[in-house]
Design a protein around this motif. Structure first.
Motif, mmCIF file in Angstrom:
data_model
loop_
_atom_site.group_PDB
_atom_site.id
_atom_site.type_symbol
_atom_site.label_atom_id
_atom_site.label_comp_id
_atom_site.label_asym_id
_atom_site.label_seq_id
_atom_site.Cartn_x
_atom_site.Cartn_y
_atom_site.Cartn_z
ATOM 1 N N GLU A 31 58.819 6.820 1.530
ATOM 2 C CA GLU A 31 59.015 5.584 -0.117
ATOM 3 C C GLU A 31 59.967 5.142 0.104
ATOM 4 O O GLU A 31 61.108 4.306 0.487
ATOM 5 C CB GLU A 31 58.179 6.146 -0.783
ATOM 6 C CG GLU A 31 58.057 4.938 -1.521
ATOM 7 C CD GLU A 31 57.340 3.574 -0.855
ATOM 8 O OE1 GLU A 31 57.303 2.442 -2.252
ATOM 9 O OE2 GLU A 31 57.067 3.682 0.183
ATOM 10 N N ARG A 32 60.622 6.946 0.154
ATOM 11 C CA ARG A 32 61.979 6.402 -1.003
ATOM 12 C C ARG A 32 63.393 5.575 0.465
ATOM 13 O O ARG A 32 63.966 4.577 0.201
ATOM 14 C CB ARG A 32 62.663 7.649 -1.069
ATOM 15 C CG ARG A 32 64.728 8.028 -0.832
ATOM 16 C CD ARG A 32 65.422 9.628 -1.378
ATOM 17 N NE ARG A 32 66.178 9.356 -1.463
ATOM 18 C CZ ARG A 32 67.061 9.441 -0.455
ATOM 19 N NH1 ARG A 32 66.742 9.790 0.804
ATOM 20 N NH2 ARG A 32 68.536 9.916 -0.761
ATOM 21 N N ARG A 34 62.580 3.700 2.560
ATOM 22 C CA ARG A 34 61.734 2.156 2.653
ATOM 23 C C ARG A 34 62.770 1.657 1.548
ATOM 24 O O ARG A 34 62.710 0.146 1.757
ATOM 25 C CB ARG A 34 60.394 1.698 2.621
ATOM 26 C CG ARG A 34 59.559 0.955 2.879
ATOM 27 C CD ARG A 34 58.632 0.340 2.602
ATOM 28 N NE ARG A 34 58.232 0.920 0.976
ATOM 29 C CZ ARG A 34 58.323 0.218 -0.038
ATOM 30 N NH1 ARG A 34 58.223 -1.393 0.550
ATOM 31 N NH2 ARG A 34 57.848 0.106 -1.569
ATOM 32 N N LEU A 35 62.249 2.156 0.773
ATOM 33 C CA LEU A 35 63.044 1.454 -0.857
ATOM 34 C C LEU A 35 63.880 1.168 -0.511
ATOM 35 O O LEU A 35 65.432 -0.181 -1.067
ATOM 36 C CB LEU A 35 61.993 1.921 -2.100
ATOM 37 C CG LEU A 35 61.070 1.818 -1.969
ATOM 38 C CD1 LEU A 35 60.983 2.789 -3.090
ATOM 39 C CD2 LEU A 35 61.041 0.544 -2.816
ATOM 40 N N ALA A 38 65.149 -1.993 1.522
ATOM 41 C CA ALA A 38 64.625 -3.129 0.604
ATOM 42 C C ALA A 38 65.455 -3.465 -0.131
ATOM 43 O O ALA A 38 66.272 -4.084 -0.088
ATOM 44 C CB ALA A 38 63.266 -2.759 0.241
ATOM 45 N N VAL A 39 66.336 -2.335 -0.632
ATOM 46 C CA VAL A 39 67.768 -2.254 -1.917
ATOM 47 C C VAL A 39 68.370 -2.823 -0.872
ATOM 48 O O VAL A 39 69.038 -4.309 -1.567
ATOM 49 C CB VAL A 39 67.917 -1.584 -2.538
ATOM 50 C CG1 VAL A 39 69.490 -1.554 -3.465
ATOM 51 C CG2 VAL A 39 67.140 -1.507 -2.952
ATOM 52 N N GLN A 76 64.316 -3.031 -11.208
ATOM 53 C CA GLN A 76 62.656 -1.934 -10.233
ATOM 54 C C GLN A 76 63.192 -1.212 -9.077
ATOM 55 O O GLN A 76 62.104 0.177 -9.725
ATOM 56 C CB GLN A 76 61.545 -2.882 -10.237
ATOM 57 C CG GLN A 76 61.660 -3.344 -11.298
ATOM 58 C CD GLN A 76 60.554 -4.683 -11.395
ATOM 59 O OE1 GLN A 76 59.997 -5.288 -10.517
ATOM 60 N NE2 GLN A 76 60.217 -5.544 -12.779
ATOM 61 N N MET A 77 62.988 -1.510 -8.211
ATOM 62 C CA MET A 77 63.298 -0.720 -6.894
ATOM 63 C C MET A 77 64.422 1.123 -7.424
ATOM 64 O O MET A 77 64.275 2.072 -7.023
ATOM 65 C CB MET A 77 63.728 -1.648 -5.743
ATOM 66 C CG MET A 77 62.884 -2.548 -5.110
ATOM 67 S SD MET A 77 63.867 -2.949 -4.134
ATOM 68 C CE MET A 77 62.620 -4.101 -3.369
ATOM 69 N N ARG A 78 65.338 0.517 -7.772
ATOM 70 C CA ARG A 78 66.411 1.335 -8.188
ATOM 71 C C ARG A 78 65.518 2.730 -9.266
ATOM 72 O O ARG A 78 65.773 4.041 -8.679
ATOM 73 C CB ARG A 78 67.587 1.286 -8.720
ATOM 74 C CG ARG A 78 68.493 0.072 -8.039
ATOM 75 C CD ARG A 78 70.066 0.160 -8.199
ATOM 76 N NE ARG A 78 70.658 -0.198 -7.240
ATOM 77 C CZ ARG A 78 71.067 -2.097 -7.320
ATOM 78 N NH1 ARG A 78 70.697 -2.320 -7.475
ATOM 79 N NH2 ARG A 78 71.738 -1.827 -6.056
ATOM 80 N N LYS A 80 62.480 2.939 -8.988
ATOM 81 C CA LYS A 80 61.404 3.578 -8.579
ATOM 82 C C LYS A 80 61.808 4.704 -7.162
ATOM 83 O O LYS A 80 61.328 5.946 -7.306
ATOM 84 C CB LYS A 80 60.336 2.888 -7.489
ATOM 85 C CG LYS A 80 59.511 2.098 -8.312
ATOM 86 C CD LYS A 80 58.944 1.061 -7.807
ATOM 87 C CE LYS A 80 58.406 0.237 -7.926
ATOM 88 N NZ LYS A 80 57.073 -0.727 -7.295
ATOM 89 N N ILE A 81 63.187 4.603 -6.972
ATOM 90 C CA ILE A 81 63.855 5.427 -6.261
ATOM 91 C C ILE A 81 64.226 6.933 -7.336
ATOM 92 O O ILE A 81 64.446 7.737 -6.117
ATOM 93 C CB ILE A 81 65.506 4.762 -5.244
ATOM 94 C CG1 ILE A 81 64.855 3.878 -4.839
ATOM 95 C CG2 ILE A 81 65.958 5.614 -4.452
ATOM 96 C CD1 ILE A 81 65.899 3.305 -4.051
#
Length: 133
Positions: A31-32, A34-35, A38-39, A76-78, A80-81
């Motif tokens: 998941e990390r 993937r994010l 995406a970033v 938001q992605m950062r 989550k990471i």
């Protein structure tokens, strides 16, 4: 599968627990990754939007809005990471994160993500001064 996870005493508890922890770590790591990807893609998109907007005589409101929305999503992605990295460190008991192939490191505290962008003459935000994504 349950039989493969059974321990020597037949209970399976210690092996199942280890399998679950490894599974969870693998999921968090994937998941990390993937994010992070995406970033990188969203940052590229913002660069392209910014470059296209700079070619115009006046800011395109759709471009500016898309860039602003992307900035919010990127933050938001950062977040989550950062949470995933904290959990991965907790699961591994190490400060070092597992290496991933082709990973691009993302600066989670990037100044480039500031949302107090300079204002265009018409009152709308602009990135022409190079202050934000």
């Amino acid at each position: 599968m349950d039989r493969q996870l059974e321990g020597a005493n037949g209970t399976g508890s210690s092996h199942a627990h280890n399998y679950s922890a490894i599974s969870h770590l693998e999921f968090q790591t994937a998941e990390r990754r993937r994010l992070l990807n995406a970033v990188a893609q969203l940052e590229r998109s913002n660069r392209e939007l910014r470059e296209a907007n700079e070619q115009l005589e006046q800011d395109d409101s759709d471009f500016v809005q898309a860039i602003q929305e992307n900035v919010t999503i990127l933050q938001q992605m950062r977040d989550k990471i950062a949470n995933l990295e904290e959990e991965i460190r907790s699961l591994t008991g190490s400060e070092a994160l597992p290496a991933t192939q082709g990973e691009q490191r993302v600066d989670l505290g990037s100044d480039a993500m500031q949302t107090d962008a300079p204002q265009h003459a018409e009152g709308g935000p602009t990135e022409r001064q190079g202050q934000w994504l």
